[in-house]
Scaffold this active site. Structure first.
Site, PDB file in Angstrom:
ATOM      1  N   CYS A 158       7.603  12.783  -5.394  1.00 58.03           N
ATOM      2  CA  CYS A 158       6.989  14.097  -5.529  1.00 58.03           C
ATOM      3  C   CYS A 158       7.138  14.586  -6.969  1.00 58.03           C
ATOM      4  O   CYS A 158       8.023  14.139  -7.692  1.00 58.03           O
ATOM      5  CB  CYS A 158       7.590  15.150  -4.603  1.00 58.03           C
ATOM      6  SG  CYS A 158       7.659  14.681  -2.879  1.00 58.03           S
ATOM      7  N   ARG A 196       4.313  10.037  -9.339  1.00 55.63           N
ATOM      8  CA  ARG A 196       5.541  10.271  -8.575  1.00 55.63           C
ATOM      9  C   ARG A 196       5.284  10.468  -7.085  1.00 55.63           C
ATOM     10  O   ARG A 196       6.221  10.585  -6.298  1.00 55.63           O
ATOM     11  CB  ARG A 196       6.252  11.503  -9.119  1.00 55.63           C
ATOM     12  CG  ARG A 196       6.843  11.276 -10.484  1.00 55.63           C
ATOM     13  CD  ARG A 196       7.795  12.385 -10.827  1.00 55.63           C
ATOM     14  NE  ARG A 196       8.792  12.549  -9.798  1.00 55.63           N
ATOM     15  CZ  ARG A 196      10.088  12.443  -9.985  1.00 55.63           C
ATOM     16  NH1 ARG A 196      10.552  12.131 -11.160  1.00 55.63           N
ATOM     17  NH2 ARG A 196      10.940  12.646  -9.009  1.00 55.63           N
ATOM     18  N   TRP A 218       4.914  13.019  -1.980  1.00 57.96           N
ATOM     19  CA  TRP A 218       5.119  11.710  -1.342  1.00 57.96           C
ATOM     20  C   TRP A 218       5.833  12.026  -0.035  1.00 57.96           C
ATOM     21  O   TRP A 218       6.987  12.436  -0.035  1.00 57.96           O
ATOM     22  CB  TRP A 218       5.972  10.825  -2.251  1.00 57.96           C
ATOM     23  CG  TRP A 218       6.185   9.443  -1.722  1.00 57.96           C
ATOM     24  CD1 TRP A 218       5.354   8.379  -1.879  1.00 57.96           C
ATOM     25  CD2 TRP A 218       7.309   8.958  -0.977  1.00 57.96           C
ATOM     26  NE1 TRP A 218       5.889   7.269  -1.261  1.00 57.96           N
ATOM     27  CE2 TRP A 218       7.088   7.597  -0.702  1.00 57.96           C
ATOM     28  CE3 TRP A 218       8.479   9.543  -0.500  1.00 57.96           C
ATOM     29  CZ2 TRP A 218       7.985   6.814   0.013  1.00 57.96           C
ATOM     30  CZ3 TRP A 218       9.377   8.771   0.221  1.00 57.96           C
ATOM     31  CH2 TRP A 218       9.126   7.411   0.462  1.00 57.96           C
ATOM     32  N   ASN A 275      11.181  18.834  -4.118  1.00 61.70           N
ATOM     33  CA  ASN A 275      11.332  17.370  -4.134  1.00 61.70           C
ATOM     34  C   ASN A 275      12.635  17.035  -3.428  1.00 61.70           C
ATOM     35  O   ASN A 275      13.625  17.742  -3.611  1.00 61.70           O
ATOM     36  CB  ASN A 275      11.459  16.847  -5.570  1.00 61.70           C
ATOM     37  CG  ASN A 275      10.159  16.909  -6.317  1.00 61.70           C
ATOM     38  OD1 ASN A 275       9.127  17.259  -5.740  1.00 61.70           O
ATOM     39  ND2 ASN A 275      10.205  16.585  -7.595  1.00 61.70           N
ATOM     40  N   GLY A 276      12.655  15.923  -2.704  1.00 58.15           N
ATOM     41  CA  GLY A 276      13.905  15.505  -2.066  1.00 58.15           C
ATOM     42  C   GLY A 276      13.867  15.736  -0.566  1.00 58.15           C
ATOM     43  O   GLY A 276      12.799  15.881   0.030  1.00 58.15           O
ATOM     44  N   GLU A 328      10.555 -11.227  -8.930  1.00 58.41           N
ATOM     45  CA  GLU A 328       9.833 -10.162  -9.625  1.00 58.41           C
ATOM     46  C   GLU A 328       8.321 -10.380  -9.504  1.00 58.41           C
ATOM     47  O   GLU A 328       7.565  -9.427  -9.270  1.00 58.41           O
ATOM     48  CB  GLU A 328      10.290 -10.106 -11.096  1.00 58.41           C
ATOM     49  CG  GLU A 328       9.568  -9.104 -11.983  1.00 58.41           C
ATOM     50  CD  GLU A 328       9.547  -7.666 -11.453  1.00 58.41           C
ATOM     51  OE1 GLU A 328      10.270  -7.354 -10.496  1.00 58.41           O
ATOM     52  OE2 GLU A 328       8.765  -6.875 -11.997  1.00 58.41           O
ATOM     53  N   LYS A 347       5.687  -7.763  -7.651  1.00 61.12           N
ATOM     54  CA  LYS A 347       4.540  -7.197  -8.371  1.00 61.12           C
ATOM     55  C   LYS A 347       3.263  -7.432  -7.586  1.00 61.12           C
ATOM     56  O   LYS A 347       2.454  -6.533  -7.417  1.00 61.12           O
ATOM     57  CB  LYS A 347       4.461  -7.864  -9.745  1.00 61.12           C
ATOM     58  CG  LYS A 347       4.087  -7.018 -10.883  1.00 61.12           C
ATOM     59  CD  LYS A 347       5.180  -6.226 -11.543  1.00 61.12           C
ATOM     60  CE  LYS A 347       6.009  -5.375 -10.629  1.00 61.12           C
ATOM     61  NZ  LYS A 347       7.207  -4.855 -11.215  1.00 61.12           N
ATOM     62  N   GLU A 360       3.160  -5.389  -4.235  1.00 58.90           N
ATOM     63  CA  GLU A 360       3.196  -3.952  -4.475  1.00 58.90           C
ATOM     64  C   GLU A 360       1.817  -3.381  -4.816  1.00 58.90           C
ATOM     65  O   GLU A 360       1.452  -2.306  -4.347  1.00 58.90           O
ATOM     66  CB  GLU A 360       4.172  -3.721  -5.644  1.00 58.90           C
ATOM     67  CG  GLU A 360       4.342  -2.309  -6.087  1.00 58.90           C
ATOM     68  CD  GLU A 360       5.356  -2.195  -7.227  1.00 58.90           C
ATOM     69  OE1 GLU A 360       5.627  -3.205  -7.900  1.00 58.90           O
ATOM     70  OE2 GLU A 360       5.855  -1.091  -7.451  1.00 58.90           O
ATOM     71  N   HIS A 389      14.673 -25.212   4.256  1.00 55.37           N
ATOM     72  CA  HIS A 389      15.556 -24.708   5.316  1.00 55.37           C
ATOM     73  C   HIS A 389      14.827 -23.734   6.239  1.00 55.37           C
ATOM     74  O   HIS A 389      15.472 -22.962   6.947  1.00 55.37           O
ATOM     75  CB  HIS A 389      16.795 -24.070   4.695  1.00 55.37           C
ATOM     76  CG  HIS A 389      17.606 -25.052   3.908  1.00 55.37           C
ATOM     77  ND1 HIS A 389      18.331 -26.056   4.507  1.00 55.37           N
ATOM     78  CD2 HIS A 389      17.751 -25.223   2.572  1.00 55.37           C
ATOM     79  CE1 HIS A 389      18.911 -26.793   3.563  1.00 55.37           C
ATOM     80  NE2 HIS A 389      18.566 -26.311   2.389  1.00 55.37           N
ATOM     81  N   LYS A 391       6.623   6.385  -8.134  1.00 56.48           N
ATOM     82  CA  LYS A 391       7.285   5.781  -9.284  1.00 56.48           C
ATOM     83  C   LYS A 391       8.804   5.885  -9.224  1.00 56.48           C
ATOM     84  O   LYS A 391       9.515   4.934  -9.440  1.00 56.48           O
ATOM     85  CB  LYS A 391       6.751   6.442 -10.557  1.00 56.48           C
ATOM     86  CG  LYS A 391       7.334   5.890 -11.845  1.00 56.48           C
ATOM     87  CD  LYS A 391       6.844   4.499 -12.103  1.00 56.48           C
ATOM     88  CE  LYS A 391       7.368   3.896 -13.378  1.00 56.48           C
ATOM     89  NZ  LYS A 391       7.181   2.436 -13.374  1.00 56.48           N
TER      90      LYS A 391
HETATM   91  O1  M6R Z   1      13.472   3.779 -11.959  1.00 55.52           O
HETATM   92  P1  M6R Z   1      14.160   2.569 -11.408  1.00 55.52           P
HETATM   93  O2  M6R Z   1      14.170   1.412 -12.357  1.00 55.52           O
HETATM   94  O3  M6R Z   1      15.523   2.869 -10.885  1.00 55.52           O
HETATM   95  O4  M6R Z   1      13.279   2.145 -10.160  1.00 55.52           O
HETATM   96  C1  M6R Z   1      13.683   1.108  -9.314  1.00 55.52           C
HETATM   97  C2  M6R Z   1      12.563   0.663  -8.416  1.00 55.52           C
HETATM   98  O5  M6R Z   1      12.129   1.706  -7.601  1.00 55.52           O
HETATM   99  C3  M6R Z   1      11.366   0.137  -9.211  1.00 55.52           C
HETATM  100  O6  M6R Z   1      11.744  -0.878 -10.078  1.00 55.52           O
HETATM  101  C4  M6R Z   1      10.272  -0.390  -8.260  1.00 55.52           C
HETATM  102  O7  M6R Z   1      10.730  -1.510  -7.584  1.00 55.52           O
HETATM  103  C5  M6R Z   1       9.001  -0.704  -9.053  1.00 55.52           C
HETATM  104  N1  M6R Z   1       7.927   0.066  -8.510  1.00 55.52           N
HETATM  105  C6  M6R Z   1       8.580  -2.120  -8.983  1.00 55.52           C
HETATM  106  O8  M6R Z   1       7.462  -2.366  -9.750  1.00 55.52           O
END
Ligand code: M6R
Length: 608
Positions: free
Chosen positions: A2, A27, A74, A100-101, A481, A485, A488, A504, A603
């Site tokens: 948010c 956000r 969010w 927020n929260g 990673e 990506k 996501e 396995h 984010k």
């Molecule tokens: O702000 P941060 O690095 O703590 O965020 C951690 C994860 O939420 C962040 O890396 C998330 O996995 C990304 N959206 C991945 O691309």
């Protein structure tokens, strides 16, 4: 999660609120709304959907006021809908709140208030806030907010306006960030820096348990018990242009291309001409460095994958055992923390709730804490004993790209620095690492230049429902990673495995034409990797190999091969991240996905 914005000044608040919300849309983006105070009523417009939907609403129902708050949501409590969108108001429609929260005890408060006649309209936890403030209001908004805040459990940042005191915003921070922006004849509020950048870089960062009373000409910061607090002004180092798309179709593509510059900025001033690592910001003494006997690397998501590479740096370069933990697991698994344990938290935003909680857990148990973060003045930066900043500039796309590669680079600097202090490395080994680091930004640029064929490969991937990634050692971290990506932003199901682990169980899923992306940059396990590639090829997989210059004999095992320039084996994740980011990016574009704002995500994850 948010975003919150607020404006108090001489102009109509709406343009700032809308501009700020657009900057914070990353956000959270399932609904949005604004409230402005004008005369006797708090004028609210809100709706499900993006900021654009809100703007369309506002075209038909224009509202004005010189004091206003806004929110992009969010969803946590209650589905995205017009009713659940913020701001929420009290029974009389005089007090409006954005939040927020999460309010953990909202159900109890709601029941308490309902018994006293308050009528609720939404399914949100947030709605208890305006009603609770209404309940406590006795002619002083500040006091009513303080009183209400004491009843609320959980993490929150809130901003409140009221027609009864129409010249101010009252804001409270508790475990969710809030920043006051200082202007001339106007002041601003935001949960995140990008919302402010077009207007001011002079800010006051609120601490947990602090309240700000913001008017056109003044900003007062108080504790929740009402004591005035002296606050320093913090100048934001980011340039407003950095937070714009700059001609790229998406922030993600821009940020991928910014990596050579971000890597170079993160190294600036940190490598001495005689080939040593200089981290002037570190306060750790030699004795403290010598006392370290175990390192915990703790983070979430992409930052966790950087932490996995960090484990290799610490173990290989410093020679100390290192463990890498998901932040959401670390604090609840009762880790064995003994004197000499060092906690390294990695977070782009510096505000991720789980990472922050892990940091606090580590500190409470006596760990020295080093934070690696991209946001100056963020919570982890302020609470850690030492901070190493990644100078990547603002990362706006939800998918993390330049933050990841600079985190890996910063972790290598940290490992080299500790090894240097402990006298663990001879100068020749140290110089060799430093030489590789110096060349990394240029090699990242070269990698980008070699990535033209990736677009066509992404077109093929976009037609598949399942993709597998395999690798060994740091290549396994890179594979994790790469798969994160891809799933996501393109919503293609993707899984990463340590290459030796497939047989396995997961090999059962490898059938004719299933794409397998094999990372093969580690010379010491190349033969083993070739065996694993052969295993998937024997089941009909279509193998795309990502490898490095100088590693021969792989072509015959692949349908396609992408080569990155040669670098130190431990730094390979920086270079191999780039083609994987582009694969994910173009696959998402071909599938028509909203690349910068993938569904269900936000984010900065400021809830646990
Ligand atoms: O702000 P941060 O690095 O703590 O965020 C951690 C994860 O939420 C962040 O890396 C998330 O996995 C990304 N959206 C991945 O691309």
């Amino acid at each position: 999660m948010c975003g919150i914005v607020g404006y108090v000044g001489d102009r109509t608040a709406l343009p700032f609120l809308i501009d700020g919300l657009k900057k914070l849309e990353y956000r959270g983006y399932d609904s949005a709304g604004v409230a402005m105070v004008d005369g006797n009523s708090a004028l609210v417009e809100k709706c499900e959907g993006r900021i654009q939907a809100l703007e369309e609403r506002l075209l038909h129902n224009h509202i004005e006021g010189k004091v206003g708050i806004g929110h992009t949501r969010w969803a946590t409590h209650g589905k995205p809908s017009d009713t659940n969108a913020h701001p929420h108001t009290d029974c009389a429609g005089e007090i409006a709140v954005v939040h927020n929260g999460i309010i953990e005890n909202y159900a109890r408060i709601r029941e308490f208030l309902q018994k006293r006649g308050h009528v609720f309209r939404s399914e949100t936890d947030t709605e208890v806030m305006p009603h609770l403030i209404e309940h406590y209001y006795e002619g002083n908004l500040e006091k009513a907010v303080q009183r209400a805040a004491k009843d609320l459990h959980g993490s929150y940042a809130m901003a409140v306006v009221s027609t009864k005191e129409p010249d101010k915003i009252v804001a409270v921070r508790n475990l969710s960030p809030l920043i006051v922006g200082l202007g001339q004849g106007e002041n601003y509020l935001a949960s995140d820096i990008p919302a402010l950048l077009n207007h001011t870089r002079e800010t006051i960062v609120l601490e947990d348990g602090e309240m700000a009373v913001i008017t056109r000409d003044s900003v007062r910061v108080l504790s929740l018990s009402g004591e005035e607090r002296e606050k320093n002004t913090f100048f934001v180092p980011w340039d407003p242009v950095q937070a714009e798309r700059g001609g790229y179709p998406h922030f993600m593509l821009k940020e991928i291309h910014e990596q050579p510059g971000a890597l170079s900025e993160t190294l600036r001033g940190r490598l001495s001409p005689d080939g040593r690592v200089v981290l002037t910001e570190m306060t750790m003494t030699e004795a403290e460095a010598l006392a370290i006997n175990r390192v915990f690397l703790v983070a979430c998501g992409t930052a966790f994958h950087a932490g996995m590479v960090g484990k290799y740096f610490i173990e290989r370069i410093v020679g100390i055992p290192a463990e890498v933990d998901l932040a959401s697991e670390f604090r609840y698994r009762n880790p064995v923390i003994t004197p000499g344990s060092l906690l390294v938290v990695v977070s782009q935003s510096g505000e991720t709730a789980d990472t922050l909680a892990a940091l606090r857990e580590g500190k409470a148990r006596g760990c020295r804490v080093i934070a690696i973060t991209n946001v100056v003045g963020s919570s982890v930066a302020r609470e850690a004993d030492d901070v190493i900043y990644t100078w990547a500039g603002p990362e706006i796309a939800v998918a993390s790209t330049k933050a990841y590669t600079t985190q890996v680079e910063a972790l290598s600097l940290l490992a080299l620095y500790i090894a240097q202090m402990r006298g663990h490395m001879d100068i020749y080994q140290l110089n060799e690492y430093v030489m590789h680091l110096r060349m990394l930004p240029r090699k990242a640029q070269e990698t980008l230049e070699r990535c033209a064929p990736v677009q066509e490969l992404a077109r093929e991937l976009a037609a598949h429902d399942d993709v597998f990634f395999i690798g060994r050692g740091v290549d396994y971290a890179s594979a994790l990673e790469g798969q994160l990506k891809l799933k996501e932003i393109s919503y293609i199901h993707a899984e990463a495995y340590a290459a030796g682990e497939l047989k396995h169980g997961t090999l059962a899923l490898i059938t004719e034409n299933v794409p397998v992306i094999a990372l093969a940059t580690q010379k010491e396990v190349l033969e083993k990797m070739i065996s694993n590639i052969t295993e998937v090829r024997a089941r009909g997989a279509r193998v795309i190999i990502i490898t490095a210059d100088g590693l021969e004999g792989l072509d015959e095992y692949s349908s396609s091969i992408i080569r990155v320039p040669d670098t130190h084996p431990l730094l390979m994740p920086v270079l191999t991240a780039i083609p994987q980011q582009l694969l994910a990016y173009y696959a998402a574009v071909y599938r028509g996905c909203d690349v910068d704002k993938p569904r269900n995500l936000a984010k900065s994850v400021t809830v646990e």
